[in-house]
Design an enzyme around this catalytic site. Sequence first.
Site, mmCIF file in Angstrom:
data_model
loop_
_atom_site.group_PDB
_atom_site.id
_atom_site.type_symbol
_atom_site.label_atom_id
_atom_site.label_comp_id
_atom_site.label_asym_id
_atom_site.label_seq_id
_atom_site.Cartn_x
_atom_site.Cartn_y
_atom_site.Cartn_z
ATOM 1 N N ASN A 1 -1.932 5.930 6.683
ATOM 2 C CA ASN A 1 -0.956 6.652 5.878
ATOM 3 C C ASN A 1 -0.494 5.800 4.710
ATOM 4 O O ASN A 1 -0.710 4.584 4.686
ATOM 5 C CB ASN A 1 0.235 7.073 6.744
ATOM 6 N N CYS A 2 0.151 6.450 3.766
ATOM 7 C CA CYS A 2 0.666 5.801 2.572
ATOM 8 C C CYS A 2 1.476 4.561 2.977
ATOM 9 O O CYS A 2 2.235 4.628 3.938
ATOM 10 C CB CYS A 2 1.553 6.790 1.820
ATOM 11 N N PRO A 3 1.302 3.461 2.319
ATOM 12 C CA PRO A 3 0.542 3.221 1.096
ATOM 13 C C PRO A 3 -0.842 2.616 1.336
ATOM 14 O O PRO A 3 -1.487 2.178 0.389
ATOM 15 C CB PRO A 3 1.421 2.217 0.348
#
Length: 75
Positions: A13-15
Amino acid sequence: MNIDKEIDTRGLNCPLPILKAKKALSEMATGEVLKVVSTDPGSVRDFQAFAKQTGNPLMEQTTAGADFIHVLTRR
């Protein structure tokens, strides 16, 4: 389109997809093409912003099943 390098960021997941793409791009020559495969829906807008901020053109964004595919060219 000729892909020079592909990275798989599925499950991240981000980042993390952006960070991995940034590292991969730094190791590539100008004009080479990077394909990033992600499962994070937020990666669509993240890669749009990343391309604007870094000047690495976002050539294509597509969806294939649960995968979001981003294709960037190294500036």
